[in-house]
Design a protein around this motif. Structure first.
Motif, mmCIF file in Angstrom:
data_model
loop_
_atom_site.group_PDB
_atom_site.id
_atom_site.type_symbol
_atom_site.label_atom_id
_atom_site.label_comp_id
_atom_site.label_asym_id
_atom_site.label_seq_id
_atom_site.Cartn_x
_atom_site.Cartn_y
_atom_site.Cartn_z
ATOM 1 N N GLU A 31 15.082 -82.247 -0.252
ATOM 2 C CA GLU A 31 13.856 -81.311 -1.059
ATOM 3 C C GLU A 31 13.049 -80.692 -0.905
ATOM 4 O O GLU A 31 12.441 -79.857 -2.163
ATOM 5 C CB GLU A 31 13.042 -83.023 -0.596
ATOM 6 C CG GLU A 31 13.497 -84.325 -0.640
ATOM 7 C CD GLU A 31 12.080 -85.521 -0.412
ATOM 8 O OE1 GLU A 31 11.575 -85.411 0.486
ATOM 9 O OE2 GLU A 31 12.279 -86.413 -0.841
ATOM 10 N N PRO A 32 12.994 -79.304 -0.509
ATOM 11 C CA PRO A 32 12.956 -78.256 -0.219
ATOM 12 C C PRO A 32 12.867 -77.539 -1.656
ATOM 13 O O PRO A 32 12.294 -76.610 -1.612
ATOM 14 C CB PRO A 32 13.185 -78.399 1.135
ATOM 15 C CG PRO A 32 13.026 -79.236 2.325
ATOM 16 C CD PRO A 32 13.701 -80.090 1.533
ATOM 17 N N ARG A 33 14.310 -77.833 -1.327
ATOM 18 C CA ARG A 33 14.894 -76.654 -2.169
ATOM 19 C C ARG A 33 15.202 -76.911 -3.584
ATOM 20 O O ARG A 33 14.730 -76.363 -4.814
ATOM 21 C CB ARG A 33 16.805 -76.457 -2.226
ATOM 22 C CG ARG A 33 17.053 -75.563 -3.185
ATOM 23 C CD ARG A 33 18.767 -75.560 -2.814
ATOM 24 N NE ARG A 33 19.239 -74.371 -3.342
ATOM 25 C CZ ARG A 33 20.072 -74.934 -3.933
ATOM 26 N NH1 ARG A 33 21.726 -75.295 -2.824
ATOM 27 N NH2 ARG A 33 21.312 -73.861 -4.588
ATOM 28 N N GLY A 34 14.759 -78.649 -4.022
ATOM 29 C CA GLY A 34 13.613 -78.711 -5.617
ATOM 30 C C GLY A 34 12.685 -78.869 -5.391
ATOM 31 O O GLY A 34 12.402 -77.860 -6.540
ATOM 32 N N SER A 35 11.525 -78.602 -4.087
ATOM 33 C CA SER A 35 10.446 -78.544 -4.623
ATOM 34 C C SER A 35 10.134 -76.946 -4.904
ATOM 35 O O SER A 35 9.347 -76.581 -5.479
ATOM 36 C CB SER A 35 9.378 -78.668 -3.251
ATOM 37 O OG SER A 35 10.137 -77.712 -2.367
ATOM 38 N N GLU A 36 10.611 -76.121 -4.003
ATOM 39 C CA GLU A 36 10.684 -74.516 -4.484
ATOM 40 C C GLU A 36 11.324 -74.311 -5.720
ATOM 41 O O GLU A 36 10.564 -73.548 -6.458
ATOM 42 C CB GLU A 36 12.049 -73.749 -3.206
ATOM 43 C CG GLU A 36 12.461 -72.486 -3.747
ATOM 44 C CD GLU A 36 13.123 -71.946 -2.472
ATOM 45 O OE1 GLU A 36 13.667 -71.350 -3.255
ATOM 46 O OE2 GLU A 36 13.652 -72.644 -1.199
ATOM 47 N N ALA A 37 11.764 -74.710 -6.569
ATOM 48 C CA ALA A 37 13.000 -74.940 -7.758
ATOM 49 C C ALA A 37 11.592 -75.260 -8.928
ATOM 50 O O ALA A 37 11.758 -74.743 -10.046
ATOM 51 C CB ALA A 37 14.265 -75.307 -8.010
ATOM 52 N N VAL A 38 11.021 -75.766 -8.721
ATOM 53 C CA VAL A 38 9.711 -75.674 -9.728
ATOM 54 C C VAL A 38 8.644 -75.461 -8.988
ATOM 55 O O VAL A 38 8.385 -75.519 -10.075
ATOM 56 C CB VAL A 38 9.483 -77.838 -9.322
ATOM 57 C CG1 VAL A 38 8.675 -78.249 -10.199
ATOM 58 C CG2 VAL A 38 10.841 -78.392 -9.575
ATOM 59 N N LEU A 39 7.704 -75.543 -8.164
ATOM 60 C CA LEU A 39 6.615 -75.311 -7.797
ATOM 61 C C LEU A 39 6.276 -73.541 -7.929
ATOM 62 O O LEU A 39 5.277 -73.000 -8.669
ATOM 63 C CB LEU A 39 5.923 -74.905 -6.279
ATOM 64 C CG LEU A 39 6.119 -76.826 -6.070
ATOM 65 C CD1 LEU A 39 5.792 -77.231 -5.086
ATOM 66 C CD2 LEU A 39 4.928 -77.492 -6.881
ATOM 67 N N ILE A 40 7.379 -72.256 -7.622
ATOM 68 C CA ILE A 40 7.084 -71.041 -7.913
ATOM 69 C C ILE A 40 7.143 -71.115 -9.016
ATOM 70 O O ILE A 40 6.807 -70.032 -10.382
ATOM 71 C CB ILE A 40 8.366 -70.622 -6.669
ATOM 72 C CG1 ILE A 40 8.567 -70.821 -5.291
ATOM 73 C CG2 ILE A 40 8.732 -69.115 -6.809
ATOM 74 C CD1 ILE A 40 7.106 -70.768 -4.425
ATOM 75 N N PRO A 41 8.411 -71.392 -10.081
ATOM 76 C CA PRO A 41 8.512 -71.305 -11.536
ATOM 77 C C PRO A 41 7.303 -70.855 -12.064
ATOM 78 O O PRO A 41 6.960 -70.610 -12.941
ATOM 79 C CB PRO A 41 9.573 -71.463 -12.306
ATOM 80 C CG PRO A 41 10.808 -72.083 -10.437
ATOM 81 C CD PRO A 41 10.118 -72.142 -9.710
ATOM 82 N N PHE A 42 6.850 -72.525 -11.630
ATOM 83 C CA PHE A 42 5.720 -73.511 -12.656
ATOM 84 C C PHE A 42 4.002 -72.280 -12.226
ATOM 85 O O PHE A 42 3.444 -71.413 -12.804
ATOM 86 C CB PHE A 42 4.969 -74.124 -11.762
ATOM 87 C CG PHE A 42 3.521 -74.908 -12.339
ATOM 88 C CD1 PHE A 42 3.637 -75.626 -13.615
ATOM 89 C CD2 PHE A 42 2.692 -75.038 -11.737
ATOM 90 C CE1 PHE A 42 2.782 -75.753 -14.031
ATOM 91 C CE2 PHE A 42 1.768 -75.655 -11.867
ATOM 92 C CZ PHE A 42 1.301 -75.888 -13.352
#
Length: 368
Positions: A31-42
């Motif tokens: 989950e942390p890696r998934g949130s990083e892959a979504v929030l940072i690019p957004f």
């Protein structure tokens, strides 16, 4: 009538199948890696769109008055160019956060993106030091570092700021490498080579010359300016300039200070002989650097919004540009006061001239 109620459970309890959980992925690990892959690019995408739109409009307004460019205009132009260079690098960092392979580009782009990030910070903080010192001297000693009568001082300052910023990023250029992520071997990152002692020396230069000394100068100048304005009644022009300069300084420090504090903690942990509690401390610092780096990039889209909210002449010029009309500027667009020789007496005289011209205009319109 007799019914046979015997239930055969032999097949259930005799089942002796074993399951292999080796390939099972726990949600708390991904989950942390998934949130990083979504929030940072957004976040980078929002900053990119807002920043390019705001700085593009700012450059369009500046292009209309290129023949009467003041020292304040030059400062704003250089800050805007540095922000645009940073914004152009954001898609590369968004891709690094979103892709499973991490940094999949060449080493030259890795070095260029790191150099642009650092030069944006150095160039921004050193230019703000120049603006703050000029404003402090104008209030405390009625003198200025920069003047239209002596434009060489401004040009020398711009040149020194560029040279000093380039000197500070040279070590970082050499130490940036593409390495495997310790937490995911299949992922590569564009990061400095932490195992080099020269890299730690360059970090000390960054902490002391690039951050601590300029930040202290900015805080002291801004504090002295506020104290002097409270004790004396200065002109409205200087009060407006103070508001704009203080807002520029504090927004810059609020965006960049968390990153630099996190970087100081990281440097201390790498140089200290105290054993690091590997997993937790490294993961926390990695996440903190990721978040504070993104926060530092946000400032690239905030400056145009700041000018729009605080600078009335800039709003007028921008509305005229959007309406495809042209109006003559009545003064500085940014109200920084850098290089302007207007004193309270002169401003009072200017107000009288404006009143006289308005009366003449009313008389002419009445005669028509």
């Amino acid at each position: 009538m007799e019914m046979n109620m015997d239930v055969e459970l032999d097949g259930i309890f005799r089942s002796n199948t074993t399951y292999d959980y080796g390939d099972y992925e726990y949600k708390e690990d991904i989950e942390p890696r998934g949130s990083e892959a979504v929030l940072i690019p957004f976040l980078y995408s929002v900053v990119l769109v807002v920043g390019l739109l705001g700085n593009g409009l700012l450059l369009a307004v500046l292009s209309q008055k290129r023949r009467t460019c003041s020292i304040s205009d030059t400062f704003i132009l250089l800050l805007s160019v540095a922000d645009i260079l940073l914004l152009v690098m954001l898609p590369f960092w968004a891709v690094q956060a979103a892709q499973d392979c991490g940094w999949c580009l060449k080493i030259h782009l890795c070095k260029i993106s790191g150099a642009v990030f650092n030069i944006n910070f150095y160039f921004g903080i050193f230019l703000l030091v120049c603006i703050s010192l000029d404003h402090y001297l104008s209030i405390a000693h009625s003198t200025r570092l920069y003047s239209h009568k002596k434009p060489k001082s401004a040009r020398i300052s711009f040149l020194l700021v560029w040279l000093f910023s380039l000197l500070l990023i040279i070590p970082n250029w050499d130490f940036l490498v593409i390495k495997a992520d310790p937490e995911a071997e299949e992922k590569t990152l564009c990061i400095p080579n932490y195992f080099s002692k020269l890299n730690l020396v360059s970090r000390l230069f960054h902490h002391i010359l690039g951050f601590l000394l300029p930040a202290v100068v900015l805080i002291v100048c801004c504090s002295c300016i506020l104290l002097m304005l409270q004790r004396s009644s200065k002109s409205l022009q200087k009060q407006r300039a103070t508001m704009v300069i203080l807002a520029l300084v504090w927004i810059f420090l609020l965006c960049w200070m968390p990153y630099n504090i996190t970087l100081i903690v990281d440097t201390f942990m790498r140089t200290s002989k105290v054993p690091q509690e590997t997993t937790n401390s490294k993961t926390f610092l990695k996440t903190a650097l990721l978040v504070t780096t993104a926060l530092a990039c946000v400032h690239a889209c905030l400056r145009p919004l700041l000018y729009l909210s605080l600078c009335g002449n800039f709003r007028k010029q921008l509305l005229a540009l959007l309406r495809c009309t042209r109006i003559e500027s009545e003064g500085s667009l940014w109200e920084l006061g850098v290089g302007e020789e207007a004193l309270p007496a002169e401003s009072h005289g200017g107000e009288e001239m404006k009143q006289m011209t308005s009366v003449e205009h009313q008389v002419q319109s009445a005669q028509c």
